[in-house]
Design a protein around this motif. Structure first.
Motif, PDB file in Angstrom:
ATOM      1  N   UNK A  24       0.810  -1.209   0.000  1.00  0.00           N
ATOM      2  CA  UNK A  24       0.000   0.000   0.000  1.00  0.00           C
ATOM      3  C   UNK A  24       0.849   1.267   0.000  1.00  0.00           C
ATOM      4  N   UNK A  25       0.469   2.219  -0.847  1.00  0.00           N
ATOM      5  CA  UNK A  25       1.088   3.544  -0.963  1.00  0.00           C
ATOM      6  C   UNK A  25       2.521   3.494  -1.461  1.00  0.00           C
ATOM      7  N   UNK A  26       3.009   2.295  -1.795  1.00  0.00           N
ATOM      8  CA  UNK A  26       4.362   2.142  -2.301  1.00  0.00           C
ATOM      9  C   UNK A  26       5.314   1.487  -1.334  1.00  0.00           C
ATOM     10  N   UNK A  27       4.851   1.214  -0.097  1.00  0.00           N
ATOM     11  CA  UNK A  27       5.705   0.607   0.924  1.00  0.00           C
ATOM     12  C   UNK A  27       5.430  -0.890   1.004  1.00  0.00           C
ATOM     13  N   UNK A  28       6.489  -1.680   0.982  1.00  0.00           N
ATOM     14  CA  UNK A  28       6.329  -3.122   1.015  1.00  0.00           C
ATOM     15  C   UNK A  28       5.716  -3.597   2.329  1.00  0.00           C
ATOM     16  N   UNK A  29       4.866  -4.587   2.216  1.00  0.00           N
ATOM     17  CA  UNK A  29       4.410  -5.314   3.397  1.00  0.00           C
ATOM     18  C   UNK A  29       5.564  -6.136   3.953  1.00  0.00           C
ATOM     19  N   UNK A  30       5.362  -6.727   5.121  1.00  0.00           N
ATOM     20  CA  UNK A  30       6.407  -7.529   5.776  1.00  0.00           C
ATOM     21  C   UNK A  30       6.443  -8.915   5.137  1.00  0.00           C
ATOM     22  N   UNK A  31       7.075  -8.967   3.976  1.00  0.00           N
ATOM     23  CA  UNK A  31       6.998 -10.168   3.151  1.00  0.00           C
ATOM     24  C   UNK A  31       7.649 -11.385   3.796  1.00  0.00           C
ATOM     25  N   UNK A  32       8.751 -11.201   4.482  1.00  0.00           N
ATOM     26  CA  UNK A  32       9.427 -12.354   5.089  1.00  0.00           C
ATOM     27  C   UNK A  32       8.537 -13.018   6.131  1.00  0.00           C
ATOM     28  N   UNK A  33       7.912 -12.208   6.983  1.00  0.00           N
ATOM     29  CA  UNK A  33       7.018 -12.756   8.009  1.00  0.00           C
ATOM     30  C   UNK A  33       5.799 -13.412   7.383  1.00  0.00           C
ATOM     31  N   UNK A  34       5.219 -12.746   6.406  1.00  0.00           N
ATOM     32  CA  UNK A  34       4.034 -13.289   5.741  1.00  0.00           C
ATOM     33  C   UNK A  34       4.359 -14.602   5.031  1.00  0.00           C
ATOM     34  N   UNK A  35       5.519 -14.646   4.400  1.00  0.00           N
ATOM     35  CA  UNK A  35       5.913 -15.857   3.672  1.00  0.00           C
ATOM     36  C   UNK A  35       6.111 -17.045   4.611  1.00  0.00           C
ATOM     37  N   UNK A  36       6.675 -16.802   5.773  1.00  0.00           N
ATOM     38  CA  UNK A  36       6.873 -17.893   6.744  1.00  0.00           C
ATOM     39  C   UNK A  36       5.533 -18.454   7.208  1.00  0.00           C
ATOM     40  N   UNK A  37       4.567 -17.562   7.438  1.00  0.00           N
ATOM     41  CA  UNK A  37       3.233 -18.020   7.836  1.00  0.00           C
ATOM     42  C   UNK A  37       2.580 -18.808   6.709  1.00  0.00           C
ATOM     43  N   UNK A  38       2.652 -18.271   5.497  1.00  0.00           N
ATOM     44  CA  UNK A  38       2.004 -18.926   4.357  1.00  0.00           C
ATOM     45  C   UNK A  38       2.650 -20.270   4.037  1.00  0.00           C
ATOM     46  N   UNK A  39       3.956 -20.370   4.234  1.00  0.00           N
ATOM     47  CA  UNK A  39       4.637 -21.637   3.995  1.00  0.00           C
ATOM     48  C   UNK A  39       4.104 -22.730   4.920  1.00  0.00           C
ATOM     49  N   UNK A  40       3.834 -22.365   6.160  1.00  0.00           N
ATOM     50  CA  UNK A  40       3.324 -23.332   7.135  1.00  0.00           C
ATOM     51  C   UNK A  40       1.953 -23.856   6.728  1.00  0.00           C
ATOM     52  N   UNK A  41       1.131 -22.992   6.111  1.00  0.00           N
ATOM     53  CA  UNK A  41      -0.240 -23.376   5.758  1.00  0.00           C
ATOM     54  C   UNK A  41      -0.396 -23.692   4.260  1.00  0.00           C
ATOM     55  N   UNK A  42       0.715 -23.744   3.546  1.00  0.00           N
ATOM     56  CA  UNK A  42       0.692 -24.071   2.109  1.00  0.00           C
ATOM     57  C   UNK A  42      -0.164 -23.069   1.324  1.00  0.00           C
ATOM     58  N   UNK A  43       0.072 -21.796   1.568  1.00  0.00           N
ATOM     59  CA  UNK A  43      -0.645 -20.712   0.901  1.00  0.00           C
ATOM     60  C   UNK A  43       0.282 -20.051  -0.116  1.00  0.00           C
ATOM     61  N   UNK A  44      -0.194 -19.871  -1.331  1.00  0.00           N
ATOM     62  CA  UNK A  44       0.587 -19.212  -2.378  1.00  0.00           C
ATOM     63  C   UNK A  44       0.381 -17.701  -2.316  1.00  0.00           C
ATOM     64  N   UNK A  45       1.469 -16.947  -2.385  1.00  0.00           N
ATOM     65  CA  UNK A  45       1.404 -15.484  -2.318  1.00  0.00           C
ATOM     66  C   UNK A  45       1.456 -14.882  -3.715  1.00  0.00           C
ATOM     67  N   UNK A  46       0.581 -13.916  -3.955  1.00  0.00           N
ATOM     68  CA  UNK A  46       0.629 -13.037  -5.125  1.00  0.00           C
ATOM     69  C   UNK A  46       0.764 -11.612  -4.600  1.00  0.00           C
ATOM     70  N   UNK A  47       1.628 -10.822  -5.213  1.00  0.00           N
ATOM     71  CA  UNK A  47       1.836  -9.447  -4.774  1.00  0.00           C
ATOM     72  C   UNK A  47       1.106  -8.464  -5.699  1.00  0.00           C
ATOM     73  N   UNK A  48       0.283  -7.615  -5.103  1.00  0.00           N
ATOM     74  CA  UNK A  48      -0.301  -6.493  -5.827  1.00  0.00           C
ATOM     75  C   UNK A  48       0.557  -5.272  -5.510  1.00  0.00           C
TER      76      UNK A  48
END
Length: 373
Positions: free
Chosen positions: A130-154
């Motif tokens: 949002x607004x040009x600032x990255x979300x906390x991708x490393x933290x989000x990716x670790x959570x998604x990896x645990x639950x087998x969730x695929x990430x797409x970035x807008x």
């Protein structure tokens, strides 16, 4: 009216578009390939696919990765409608995750809590920068990896932004990243969008889908094959020519935005409102938007402030009206306390590279003056 953002077109841009217009090829030509190559180099991606809009880019990405009636997609409600609606049009079920109250991006802790209390985890998480600032991708990716969730970035707001050692668009934590080249964005192609990916096979698939998913027969090239439906999402050579010219100025545009941000930071009164998070070595924003929040939780007062600024010729706005409040989704707003606080207190003020530093100084002074009245 000083708009919150708008395109900056110079003689170089006009020249490049004229050259494209006078060429023999107006679509599917060398300029489009060069524009895609340029995006790939900037983002350090493996492939880039330029299309007619970010909405088209989202739709084609969702289509390519198999989003359908059996798919559950989670995202943030603090975004433009296309982030969710392009998945919904394919039949997906949509739900939202609350935001952080300081970055206004999707909150890793809220995601973790929602996953532990939900009967079903999503197939995809669409993360908005949002607004040009990255979300906390490393933290989000670790959570998604645990639950087998695929990430797409807008990353419609975030061309040129950086997270850690990676450019946004490199897809270090995701399968694909979407950019927008609408006139209010960092660069423009008039209308336009792009998908980057580290998966060359996905890039090839996306290029087919933007051309109706039609392929020439290998033996008789004027015969065609079409196994699945695609659309016409092709960017024209005129748009690509403008994009190539604009990309040459991306660093200059970013530097001016940073100077305008500094003016606001130096003049705006932090006793009355909350300023956005500023850059750190690990998170460098593209500064598409400059958001402030009033400290008093008052939707009425915030709306009056936007109205007063607009009456004085300053194009203040709201980004965004929460998607969970739309009739299309209608979720319980109490599930999103940070997003609700943001919605009732936030406003966007101009971060427009076409206007002077003096004008931005004046905007700051007018905002401060409104709080004193």
């Amino acid at each position: 009216m000083i708009r919150y953002s708008e395109q900056h077109i110079d003689e170089d841009d006009i020249f490049e578009v004229k050259e494209a217009l006078m060429s023999d090829c107006l679509t599917q030509g060398a300029r489009l390939e060069l524009f895609e190559e340029s995006i790939t180099k900037i983002c350090k991606a493996k492939a880039a696919v330029a299309v007619t809009s970010a909405s088209c880019a989202l739709y084609l990405t969702y289509l390519a990765v198999g989003i359908n009636e059996q798919t559950l997609v989670w995202t943030t409600a603090n975004t433009f409608t296309s982030t969710a609606s392009m998945a919904k049009i394919l039949g997906a079920e949509i739900d939202f995750v609350d935001i952080e109250i300081d970055s206004y991006n999707i909150c890793p802790e809220a995601l973790r809590n929602k996953l532990t209390t939900s009967d079903q985890s999503p197939d995809f998480l669409v993360v908005v920068h949002f607004a040009g600032r990255s979300a906390k991708m490393k933290e989000l990716a670790l959570i998604c990896q645990r639950y087998d969730i695929t990430i797409i970035e807008d990353a419609s707001h975030a061309l040129g932004a950086q997270y850690g050692s990676s450019m946004i668009g490199a897809c270090k934590y995701s399968i694909a990243t979407i950019f927008s080249f609408h006139p209010v964005k960092t660069i423009t192609t008039g209308e336009g969008g792009c998908i980057t990916t580290k998966d060359r096979a996905l890039g090839k698939k996306l290029k087919l889908l933007r051309n109706h998913n039609i392929q020439n027969n290998s033996k008789v090239p004027w015969y065609k094959t079409q196994e699945k439906i695609g659309i016409n999402g092709r960017m024209t050579e005129l748009q690509a020519a403008l994009g190539i010219s604009q990309l040459r100025k991306l660093k200059v545009f970013h530097e001016k935005r940073l100077r305008l941000v500094k003016i606001y930071a130096d003049i705006l009164n932090e006793d009355q409102y909350v300023l956005p998070q500023f850059d750190t070595p690990d998170n460098i924003s593209s500064w598409h938007l400059f958001i402030i929040r009033i400290r008093e939780r008052s939707e009425i007062k915030r709306n009056l402030l936007i109205q007063n600024l607009q009456e004085q010729g300053i194009g203040a706005n709201l980004h965004y009206y929460p998607l969970y409040r739309l009739n299309l989704y209608t979720k319980n707003k109490s599930a999103f306390p940070n997003n609700e606080l943001y919605f009732k207190t936030a406003l966007t003020i101009p971060l427009n590279i076409k206007i002077s530093f003096q004008d931005h100084d004046l905007i700051s002074q007018k905002i401060n003056a409104l709080f004193r009245t």
